[in-house]
Write a protein that holds these residues in place. Structure first.
Motif, PDB file in Angstrom:
ATOM      1  N   ASN A   1      25.918   0.896  25.371  1.00 46.77           N
ATOM      2  CA  ASN A   1      25.197   0.968  24.101  1.00 46.77           C
ATOM      3  C   ASN A   1      26.082   0.522  22.946  1.00 46.77           C
ATOM      4  O   ASN A   1      27.214   0.985  22.820  1.00 46.77           O
ATOM      5  N   SER A   2      25.572  -0.333  22.116  1.00 47.40           N
ATOM      6  CA  SER A   2      26.302  -0.732  20.920  1.00 47.40           C
ATOM      7  C   SER A   2      26.221   0.391  19.890  1.00 47.40           C
ATOM      8  O   SER A   2      25.371   1.294  19.980  1.00 47.40           O
ATOM      9  N   TYR A   3      27.101   0.332  18.898  1.00 51.08           N
ATOM     10  CA  TYR A   3      27.078   1.331  17.827  1.00 51.08           C
ATOM     11  C   TYR A   3      25.748   1.269  17.082  1.00 51.08           C
ATOM     12  O   TYR A   3      25.178   2.297  16.705  1.00 51.08           O
ATOM     13  N   GLN A   4      25.223   0.067  16.901  1.00 49.95           N
ATOM     14  CA  GLN A   4      23.939  -0.098  16.220  1.00 49.95           C
ATOM     15  C   GLN A   4      22.810   0.553  17.016  1.00 49.95           C
ATOM     16  O   GLN A   4      21.909   1.194  16.452  1.00 49.95           O
TER      17      GLN A   4
ATOM     18  N   GLU B   1      33.250   8.659  22.615  1.00 46.76           N
ATOM     19  CA  GLU B   1      33.955   8.731  23.896  1.00 46.76           C
ATOM     20  C   GLU B   1      32.992   8.660  25.089  1.00 46.76           C
ATOM     21  O   GLU B   1      33.361   8.202  26.164  1.00 46.76           O
ATOM     22  N   ARG B   2      31.767   9.162  24.894  1.00 48.89           N
ATOM     23  CA  ARG B   2      30.776   9.134  25.972  1.00 48.89           C
ATOM     24  C   ARG B   2      29.717   8.051  25.765  1.00 48.89           C
ATOM     25  O   ARG B   2      28.821   7.928  26.596  1.00 48.89           O
ATOM     26  N   ASN B   3      29.796   7.330  24.652  1.00 47.12           N
ATOM     27  CA  ASN B   3      28.851   6.256  24.352  1.00 47.12           C
ATOM     28  C   ASN B   3      27.408   6.753  24.384  1.00 47.12           C
ATOM     29  O   ASN B   3      26.534   6.157  25.003  1.00 47.12           O
TER      30      ASN B   3
ATOM     31  N   ASN C   1      21.594   8.433  27.527  1.00 51.01           N
ATOM     32  CA  ASN C   1      21.915   8.034  26.158  1.00 51.01           C
ATOM     33  C   ASN C   1      21.862   9.166  25.140  1.00 51.01           C
ATOM     34  O   ASN C   1      22.333   8.999  24.016  1.00 51.01           O
ATOM     35  N   VAL C   2      21.263  10.300  25.507  1.00 47.12           N
ATOM     36  CA  VAL C   2      21.154  11.447  24.603  1.00 47.12           C
ATOM     37  C   VAL C   2      21.562  12.716  25.334  1.00 47.12           C
ATOM     38  O   VAL C   2      21.088  12.983  26.441  1.00 47.12           O
ATOM     39  N   ALA C   3      22.456  13.497  24.707  1.00 52.35           N
ATOM     40  CA  ALA C   3      22.858  14.800  25.239  1.00 52.35           C
ATOM     41  C   ALA C   3      22.399  15.889  24.284  1.00 52.35           C
ATOM     42  O   ALA C   3      22.502  15.732  23.066  1.00 52.35           O
ATOM     43  N   ILE C   4      21.878  16.989  24.813  1.00 51.72           N
ATOM     44  CA  ILE C   4      21.420  18.114  24.001  1.00 51.72           C
ATOM     45  C   ILE C   4      22.504  19.173  23.945  1.00 51.72           C
ATOM     46  O   ILE C   4      23.039  19.595  24.970  1.00 51.72           O
ATOM     47  N   TRP C   5      22.826  19.594  22.717  1.00 49.43           N
ATOM     48  CA  TRP C   5      23.758  20.708  22.493  1.00 49.43           C
ATOM     49  C   TRP C   5      22.895  21.906  22.111  1.00 49.43           C
ATOM     50  O   TRP C   5      22.351  21.972  21.021  1.00 49.43           O
ATOM     51  N   LEU C   6      22.724  22.850  23.014  1.00 43.47           N
ATOM     52  CA  LEU C   6      21.838  23.990  22.791  1.00 43.47           C
ATOM     53  C   LEU C   6      22.469  24.976  21.808  1.00 43.47           C
ATOM     54  O   LEU C   6      23.583  25.446  22.004  1.00 43.47           O
ATOM     55  N   ARG C   7      21.737  25.282  20.730  1.00 40.81           N
ATOM     56  CA  ARG C   7      22.219  26.196  19.699  1.00 40.81           C
ATOM     57  C   ARG C   7      21.218  27.324  19.479  1.00 40.81           C
ATOM     58  O   ARG C   7      20.074  27.260  19.953  1.00 40.81           O
TER      59      ARG C   7
END
Length: 349
Positions: free
Chosen positions: A19-22, A52-54, A79-85
């Protein structure tokens, strides 16, 4: 005889990523606006690129199978990680609706700034019908003595009015319900910033109040950080909330995350106040800012002379808005974004 020179060359090394930054920024721009279009979309409240994980990290109060599947269908499995809060981790703004301070507030103090105008002092903004919009805190003077300019948080000057109790509001880059907006001729978003000009005979000073809620002690502003905030940096926040539980200056915050896009939610009504782009995140345990500290100066002290060094403007926090919490999370606009938004440097000693 001149020493022999050894020629060398530098070959840049880089890693191929999916994945590009854009592309990652496109996800960031979209994901917090999904709301009712996916299951539990309103549970999403903050997002950031994880280089670091793109991929993109999304903070959420829900990590159900329906939400995970909906994000994977839209953006791909990796491409998406969930941080449970928890719900208490949702960011909030720190505006105080009632501005009245203690009747015994000393003249020329945080609660009653009657001399040359200082950062770290209470101020009140007004709507067009001259009713109060809310109480916040001034941050830093900008430009030079002749400019008489002061910055604070953008949401502190939001509303249909153009006045504050020491002059006029030049502009704000915040729109209530929407959040950070691009100002004319500005290419991107610059956090949560407002610019005010003093009037009524008051002039600015390259100083801020330090110390507790009712302090009248001032310190010179010696400049600002030459680089943006980095993880591990420590800082203070100098709020001027009239709340009796306010702590005034609070130090020992440490930057934990950089460049978050954050949804602010009213903790009482659960309504969406706006989305800030972009803010730095810092944490500590113990004493925390409270309602009315929004817009406060974020800074450190220079060891050589004790002068203040500006780091940013306090935007909001997370938690239960109590003066003492097990984990106190704060969000601030980096001073480099403040300068870009204003077009001037800090007014210093």
């Amino acid at each position: 005889m001149a020493a022999a020179e050894t020629p060398y060359s530098i070959t840049p090394r880089y890693a191929e990523v999916a994945n590009s930054y854009q592309a990652l920024n496109t996800i960031i721009d979209q994901v917090l606006d999904l709301d009712g279009t996916i299951p539990s979309g309103t549970a999403l409240f903050a997002t950031q690129v994880w280089p670091e994980r793109n991929l993109v990290v999304v903070q959420s109060t829900d990590a159900s199978a329906g939400l995970r599947r909906a994000l994977a269908d839209r953006y791909g499995t990796y491409n998406v990680a969930i941080w449970l809060r928890s719900e208490s981790d949702r960011p909030r703004l720190n505006v105080r609706t009632k501005s009245s301070a203690s009747v015994s507030a000393a003249a020329d103090s945080r609660q009653n700034d009657t001399g040359k105008l200082n950062g770290g002092s209470k101020f009140v903004s007004y709507k067009s019908d001259l009713t109060e919009a809310g109480a916040c805190t001034t941050a830093f003077a900008m430009g030079s003595a002749a400019d008489n300019l002061v910055v604070s948080a953008g949401h502190c000057a939001e509303g249909d009015g153009r006045l504050w109790d020491a002059g006029v509001i030049e502009w704000t880059n915040w729109r209530d319900g929407q959040g950070t907006i691009k100002r004319p001729n500005q290419p991107t978003y610059y956090g949560d910033v407002s610019l005010m000009r003093t009037g009524f005979g008051q002039v600015t000073s390259p100083t801020i109040f330090i110390g507790g809620r009712d302090s009248s002690v001032k310190e010179w502003v010696g400049g600002r950080f030459s680089v943006r905030a980095r993880e591990g940096d420590q800082y203070c926040i100098g709020g001027a909330s009239p709340n009796p539980e306010s702590n005034g200056q609070i130090c020992r915050f440490k930057v934990t995350d950089i460049a978050w896009k954050v949804d602010y939610t009213d903790p009482k009504t659960r309504e969406h106040d706006g989305t800030v782009r972009w803010v730095q995140v810092g944490k500590k345990t113990g004493t925390c800012p409270v309602a009315g500290d929004s817009g406060a100066p974020v800074y450190t002290f220079r060891q050589s002379d004790g002068y203040v060094v500006a780091k940013g403007i306090f935007s909001g926090g997370a938690g239960d808005d109590k003066p003492v919490q097990s984990t106190c999370v704060t969000y601030f606009t980096d001073f480099h974004d403040v300068m870009k938004a204003v077009g001037k440097d800090i007014y210093k000693k």
